[in-house]
Design a protein around this motif. Structure first.
Motif, PDB file in Angstrom:
ATOM      1  N   GLN A  26      32.217 -14.761 -16.310  1.00  0.00           N
ATOM      2  CA  GLN A  26      32.199 -14.072 -17.592  1.00  0.00           C
ATOM      3  C   GLN A  26      32.068 -15.065 -18.747  1.00  0.00           C
ATOM      4  OE1 GLN A  26      32.207 -10.522 -17.917  1.00  0.00           O
ATOM      5  NE2 GLN A  26      31.517 -11.154 -19.960  1.00  0.00           N
ATOM      6  N   MET A  27      32.809 -16.189 -18.645  1.00  0.00           N
ATOM      7  CA  MET A  27      32.741 -17.161 -19.737  1.00  0.00           C
ATOM      8  C   MET A  27      31.334 -17.735 -19.885  1.00  0.00           C
ATOM      9  SD  MET A  27      36.343 -19.135 -19.590  1.00  0.00           S
ATOM     10  CE  MET A  27      35.939 -20.404 -20.760  1.00  0.00           C
ATOM     11  N   ASP A  30      29.165 -15.167 -21.540  1.00  0.00           N
ATOM     12  CA  ASP A  30      29.429 -15.086 -22.979  1.00  0.00           C
ATOM     13  C   ASP A  30      28.749 -16.236 -23.718  1.00  0.00           C
ATOM     14  OD1 ASP A  30      30.882 -12.841 -22.479  1.00  0.00           O
ATOM     15  OD2 ASP A  30      32.843 -13.839 -22.499  1.00  0.00           O
ATOM     16  N   LYS A  31      28.827 -17.409 -23.106  1.00  0.00           N
ATOM     17  CA  LYS A  31      28.198 -18.567 -23.735  1.00  0.00           C
ATOM     18  C   LYS A  31      26.682 -18.395 -23.791  1.00  0.00           C
ATOM     19  CE  LYS A  31      30.742 -22.766 -23.376  1.00  0.00           C
ATOM     20  NZ  LYS A  31      31.005 -23.949 -22.596  1.00  0.00           N
ATOM     21  N   VAL A  33      24.831 -15.682 -23.990  1.00  0.00           N
ATOM     22  CA  VAL A  33      24.306 -14.804 -25.040  1.00  0.00           C
ATOM     23  C   VAL A  33      24.402 -15.471 -26.403  1.00  0.00           C
ATOM     24  CG1 VAL A  33      24.487 -12.542 -23.920  1.00  0.00           C
ATOM     25  CG2 VAL A  33      26.506 -13.478 -25.054  1.00  0.00           C
ATOM     26  N   THR A  34      25.460 -16.243 -26.607  1.00  0.00           N
ATOM     27  CA  THR A  34      25.604 -16.929 -27.893  1.00  0.00           C
ATOM     28  C   THR A  34      24.467 -17.927 -28.083  1.00  0.00           C
ATOM     29  OG1 THR A  34      27.966 -16.751 -27.547  1.00  0.00           O
ATOM     30  CG2 THR A  34      27.278 -18.192 -29.324  1.00  0.00           C
ATOM     31  N   SER A  46      22.254  -9.363 -25.968  1.00  0.00           N
ATOM     32  CA  SER A  46      23.097  -8.687 -24.978  1.00  0.00           C
ATOM     33  C   SER A  46      22.465  -8.764 -23.600  1.00  0.00           C
ATOM     34  CB  SER A  46      23.277  -7.202 -25.330  1.00  0.00           C
ATOM     35  OG  SER A  46      23.633  -7.056 -26.690  1.00  0.00           O
ATOM     36  N   ALA A  60      27.622  -8.684 -21.372  1.00  0.00           N
ATOM     37  CA  ALA A  60      27.974  -9.692 -22.370  1.00  0.00           C
ATOM     38  C   ALA A  60      27.177  -9.422 -23.629  1.00  0.00           C
ATOM     39  CB  ALA A  60      27.633 -11.084 -21.847  1.00  0.00           C
ATOM     40  N   THR A  61      27.785  -9.743 -24.764  1.00  0.00           N
ATOM     41  CA  THR A  61      27.034  -9.562 -26.011  1.00  0.00           C
ATOM     42  C   THR A  61      27.487 -10.546 -27.073  1.00  0.00           C
ATOM     43  OG1 THR A  61      26.302  -7.974 -27.675  1.00  0.00           O
ATOM     44  CG2 THR A  61      28.590  -7.785 -26.967  1.00  0.00           C
ATOM     45  N   GLU A  62      26.518 -10.910 -27.870  1.00  0.00           N
ATOM     46  CA  GLU A  62      26.790 -11.657 -29.098  1.00  0.00           C
ATOM     47  C   GLU A  62      26.257 -10.747 -30.200  1.00  0.00           C
ATOM     48  OE1 GLU A  62      28.095 -14.626 -29.934  1.00  0.00           O
ATOM     49  OE2 GLU A  62      27.495 -14.436 -32.034  1.00  0.00           O
ATOM     50  N   ARG A  66      32.462  -6.507 -29.084  1.00  0.00           N
ATOM     51  CA  ARG A  66      32.834  -7.047 -27.767  1.00  0.00           C
ATOM     52  C   ARG A  66      33.611  -6.042 -26.912  1.00  0.00           C
ATOM     53  NH1 ARG A  66      32.471 -13.274 -27.264  1.00  0.00           N
ATOM     54  NH2 ARG A  66      30.529 -13.332 -28.391  1.00  0.00           N
ATOM     55  N   VAL A  69      31.836  -4.320 -24.056  1.00  0.00           N
ATOM     56  CA  VAL A  69      31.482  -5.013 -22.814  1.00  0.00           C
ATOM     57  C   VAL A  69      32.228  -4.366 -21.645  1.00  0.00           C
ATOM     58  CG1 VAL A  69      31.692  -7.228 -21.587  1.00  0.00           C
ATOM     59  CG2 VAL A  69      30.878  -7.159 -23.957  1.00  0.00           C
TER      60      VAL A  69
END
Ligand code: PEP
Ligand code: MG
Length: 752
Positions: A26-27, A30-31, A33-34, A46, A60-62, A66, A69
C-alpha cells in the motif's frame, strides 16, 4: 497536465526506485500515485485495480479523498473508469462530469476536476485495472501525454501481474491470484487425458528489462533486431526455388511484407522513445494489436494478428539471442495463447503430454498436428496463459474440454484414474487389432485411417487400418514457412508410399482456402471464405499448383497404384477439368519415358451438396467418391463450423443428414460406384453405426478411432441397424442420438 521536464523516462526511473523499496504494498502504491501526479503535472492520479466479479476498486489516489480508497468500487462498464476497463482503450475528456458515462461518487470529492484521462492497465491482452489522471481545468490531453501514461500503466501492469509489487494474497482477488486452483472449461480439440506440469510456451520478456537506461542505445538495438529479422525472412524467400508462374513467389513475398510493415516498426520506435527497452516496446505494441483485434472479433484479422504475434516473437528472439527452443521437462503440458504447428512439432512427442491453449480453432493447424501426435488439446481457455505459472500442476481432458490448474489432490487422482481406464481400453483395442472388422451377421467393413504428416504413418500398423482413406496433402504446405519445392513434395510422397507398403493410400490434392491458409500466402479477404476460393477452385484457376503436385505424386508412385482425390468438387465438369490436368501430367511422364504408376485412379470428394444429385453422371468419370461429411453437412445446414456461436446448432445425427447420406449411398450403388466416407463422423461409434445402417461399407477416420469402431462393428447386426436407421429418417427429432444410443444399449452394441 503536461509532461514534466525530463519526460516519461525520468518518471520511469523513479517508478523503478519505488518498486525496489522494501515497504508495504500500500505504501508503495501511495508513493507511486504521488510521483506520477507530480511528474505529469496532474492534480489527481488514481489507481483502480480489478477485484473478483470484475469490480474495479480504488486502490490509491493522490488528489481525491483518501477515505475513498478501498471504498469506491465500480463495476465493469460503470463510470468512466469502468468504460476504460471494458473497452481497454484510453478515455480522454475535457469535461468529464458532463459525459453520459460519468458516475458521480460523492466520497471521492472529484467534482472540481473537469478533465479526465484514463488508460487501461493491460498485460497479455488482459485488463488488470485503470490508471487515471485528472485536472481542474477543462482540456484535452495531448497525444504524448496519453502515450506517457500508457507507458507507465504498462510498467504497472507487469508488476501487478507478477505479484511482485502487491502482495497478491492481500488483494484477495481470485482472478488475479496465481496460487489458487482454477477450473477452466474449453473445447476439447484432441482427445485424451493428460496429468502433468505447466510449461509456458514462449515465456514473456521479464520486467527487469522494461525501462531503458539508454534510450538511444535501445533504439539502435531495436533497429538492428528488425534488420536481422527481415534478413531471416528474406532468406526464406531466397531458399524457395519453386517457380509457379510467379504465383508461388508472390505467395512467399506476402509473408515478408509483414516483416517490412512500416506502421509496425514506427509504433515500436515510438514506444522506445517513451523510455521502454526494445523488448518492452515490442511487447507493448503486440499487446495493443492483440487487444484491438480481439475487440473487432474478425476471424481473418485474428489470423493476421497471429502472423504479427509470430513475427513479434521472432523479433524478441533476435533481441534476446534466445533460440526459442526450450528443454522440456518430463510430463510437460504446454500452455499458451496460441501456437504454430511447426512450433509444436519442434517440441517433439517424447516428453510432451498435452496442450492447453486460449485461442485455437478445431480446424487450426496446431489442432491438426496435436491430433496427429496423439496429444490431448483443449482450447478456448480464456485467460489461462496469464494465470498459469511454469511448473504448476495441470490436468487436461481433451474429451470433455475440462482443464484444472493447480488442482487439489482428489482431482488429480480422479483424472489419473480416468487416464488409467483409457490405457486399459487401448490395450483392449490393441488385442483386436488383427481381427477382421466383421459384423455379427457377417458383413465385412473396410476401416481406413486419415493422415497428413509423416508422424501419422506408424499408426497404420499400430491401428490395423486397411490403408489410408484420406491423406491431407495440404498439411505439408501449411506447417512449413515456405512453399515445398517439387523435390520436397516428391520425397515426402515417396516416404508415405514406402511407409504404407502394400496398403493403399488416397492422396487428396491441396485443399487450401476457407480456414486452411498458408502462413506465407497473401489471401484476399473474402466475405464467406467457406464458400469462397478454395480447394479445386484454386487448382483450376492456378493449374500450375495442381500440375506440380501431380507431377510429384506420379514420380513418387513409380510402379504402384496412385489414388488421387480432388477436394470440394461442385459439379462434374469441374471434376473432368481436374482429371484432364492429371491426364496431361501423365502424358508428359509418358513422353519423357518416366516410369509411371501401374494405375492411376482419380476420385472426387463429395462435400458440396449439389454434387449429391449428380452421382450417375459423376460415376461415369470418377473412379471413386469419398464423402467429406464435415463440409457436406456444414454446407447442407448452412452452418459455419469455425464459428462457435453456430457450430453446435445442428447435429450430424439429424434426419436430414441421414436422408442425404442415404440418397448418396443409393445413387452410388445404382451406378456401381466405389463410395466411402472420411469426415469426423466416421470415427464416432454412434455416428458410424448409423452410417453402416445407411449402407456405407468403407470408413476413414483418425487412427485412434479404429479400435473403438471395430469393437462397435463386431457387436453389431447390420440387418437390424439398417431397418432402424431407415425408419429414423422419417422422424422429426433435432437429433437422433438418444434413439440410436438406446438401440445400441438394448442390443449390447459396444460404443466405447
Ligand atoms: C470433410 O470435409 O469431411 C473432410 C474430410 O475434409 P476436411 O476435414 O479436411 O475439410
Ligand atoms: Mg472438407
Amino acid at each position: 497536465m503536461t509532461v514534466a521536464v525530463g519526460g516519461p523516462r525520468l518518471l520511469l526511473r523513479r517508478l523503478r526506485e519505488i518498486m525496489a523499496e522494501q515497504t508495504s504494498a500500500q505504501m508503495r502504491l501511495d508513493k507511486l500515485v504521488t510521483v506520477i501526479a507530480s511528474n505529469m503535472v496532474a492534480e489527481v492520479c488514481s489507481i483502480y485495480l480489478r477485484r473478483a466479479g470484475k469490480v474495479l476498486e480504488l486502490f490509491a489516489t493522490e488528489g481525491l479523498n483518501r477515505a475513498a480508497v478501498h471504498t469506491t468500487r465500480l463495476k465493469e462498464g460503470e463510470g468512466l473508469v469502468g468504460l476504460v476497463s471494458e473497452t481497454a482503450e484510453a478515455v480522454n475528456l475535457s469535461d468529464a462530469p458532463s459525459d453520459p458515462h460519468f458516475s458521480y461518487r460523492p466520497e471521492t470529492g472529484e467534482d472540481p476536476f473537469k478533465s479526465f484521462l484514463g488508460v487501461p492497465i493491460v498485460r497479455g491482452g488482459q485488463v488488470f485495472g485503470v490508471l487515471v489522471v485528472q485536472n481542474k481545468a477543462e482540456r484535452i490531453y495531448a497525444e504524448e501525454e496519453v502515450e506517457a501514461l500508457q507507458t507507465v500503466a504498462m510498467v504497472l501492469a507487469e508488476v501487478v501481474a507478477q505479484g511482485g509489487f502487491f502482495n497478491v494474497a492481500e488483494l484477495d482477488e481470485p482472478e488475479l491470484r496465481t496460487d489458487r486452483p482454477r477450473k477452466f472449461m474449453g473445447d476439447g480439440l484432441s482427445d485424451g487425458v493428460a496429468v502433468g506440469h505447466v510449461v509456458l510456451h514462449e515465456p514473456r520478456v521479464k520486467v527487469d528489462r522494461m525501462i531503458a537506461d539508454n534510450p538511444v542505445e535501445e533504439l539502435k538495438r531495436l533497429e538492428e533486431a528488425i534488420a536481422s529479422l527481415r534478413e531471416s525472412v528474406d532468406q526464406m524467400l531466397v531458399s524457395s526455388e519453386l517457380d509457379l508462374t510467379g504465383e508461388g513467389r508472390e505467395v512467399i513475398e506476402a509473408y515478408r511484407l509483414f516483416a517490412y510493415d512500416q506502421g509496425w516498426r514506427q509504433r515500436m520506435r515510438d514506444a522506445v522513445r517513451t523510455g521502454l527497452t526494445a523488448e518492452a516496446s515490442v511487447e507493448r505494441v503486440q499487446d495493443e494489436t492483440r487487444l484491438r483485434v480481439q475487440r473487432l472479433g474478425d476471424p481473418i484479422l485474428r489470423e493476421r494478428a497471429h502472423d504479427f504475434d509470430d513475427l513479434a516473437r521472432r523479433l524478441l528472439r533476435h533481441l534476446t539471442g534466445d533460440s526459442g527452443q526450450q528443454q522440456l521437462p518430463r510430463g510437460a503440458i504446454l500452455v499458451a495463447r496460441n501456437m504454430g504447428p511447426a512450433e509444436l512439432l519442434d517440441y517433439g512427442r517424447e516428453k510432451l503430454l498435452g496442450l492447453a491453449l486460449e485461442d485455437a480453432a478445431s480446424t487450426s493447424h496446431v489442432a491438426i498436428v496435436a491430433r496427429s501426435m496423439g496429444l490431448p488439446l483443449v482450447s478456448s481457455l480464456e485467460g489461462i496463459a496469464d494465470n498459469a505459472r511454469s511448473g504448476d500442476a495441470i490436468v487436461v481432458d481433451g474429451e470433455t474440454g475440462e482443464v484444472h490448474l493447480r488442482p487439489p489432490i482428489e482431482i488429480v487422482a480422479a483424472f489419473e484414474e480416468k487416464r488409467g481406464l483409457r490405457v486399459q481400453a487401448q490395450a483392449r483395442f490393441a488385442a483386436i487389432r488383427d481381427l477382421p472388422a466383421i459384423t455379427k451377421d457377417g458383413v465385412a467393413i473396410k476401416l481406413m485411417m486419415n493422415a497428413g504428416l509423416e508422424f501419422d504413418m506408424p499408426h497404420l500398423k499400430e491401428s490395423g487400418a486397411d490403408g489410408i482413406g484420406l491423406f491431407r496433402t495440404e498439411l505439408q504446405f501449411m506447417i512449413g514457412e515456405t512453399m515445398p519445392r517439387l523435390a520436397d513434395q516428391r520425397a515426402f510422397y515417396k516416404s508415405i508410399f514406402d511407409a504404407a507398403g502394400d496398403k493403399p493410400v488416397v492422396f487428396r490434392t491441396l485443399d487450401l482456402g476457407g480456414d486452411k491458409v498458408l502462413p506465407y500466402a497473401r489471401w484476399e479477404r473474402e466475405e464467406n471464405p467457406a464458400l469462397g476460393w478454395r480447394a479445386i477452385r484454386i487448382a483450376l484457376d492456378r493449374p500450375a499448383l495442381l500440375r506440380y503436385q501431380v507431377r510429384a505424386l506420379l514420380e513418387a508412385a513409380q510402379g504402384r497404384t496412385l489414388r488421387i482425390l480432388l477436394p470440394m468438387v461442385s459439379d462434374v465438369d469441374e471434376f473432368n477439368r481436374g482429371r484432364a490436368l492429371i491426364d496431361r501430367e501423365l502424358e508428359r511422364a509418358r513422353l519423357l519415358n518416366q516410369t509411371r504408376p501401374t494405375q492411376v485412379l482419380v476420385g472426387a470428394m463429395l462435400e458440396v451438396p449439389a454434387l449429391a444429385f449428380m452421382l450417375p453422371q459423376l460415376m461415369r468419370s470418377a473412379d471413386f467418391v469419398s464423402i467429406g461429411s464435415n463440409d457436406l453437412l456444414s454446407l447442407a445446414f448452412a452452418v459455419d463450423r469455425t464459428n462457435p456461436r453456430v457450430a453446435r446448432r445442428y447435429d450430424n445425427l439429424n434426419p436430414a443428414s441421414l436422408t442425404l447420406i442415404r440418397l448418396i449411398v443409393q445413387s452410388a450403388a445404382e451406378n456401381s460406384g466405389d463410395l466411402s466416407l472420411c469426415g469426423e463422423m466416421a470415427g464416432r461409434p454412434l455416428d458410424a453405426m448409423a452410417l453402416l445402417g445407411l449402407g456405407l461399407r468403407t470408413l476413414s477416420m483418425q487412427p485412434g478411432q479404429i479400435g473403438p469402431i471395430k469393437t462397435m462393428i463386431r457387436s453389431l447386426n447390420i440387418s437390424e441397424i439398417s431397418s432402424f436407421v431407415d425408419r429414423l429418417c422419417g422422424r422429426t427429432d433435432h437429433s437422433l442420438r438418444t434413439r440410436l444410443a438406446a438401440f445400441a444399449a438394448e442390443r449390447g452394441i459396444v460404443l466405447k
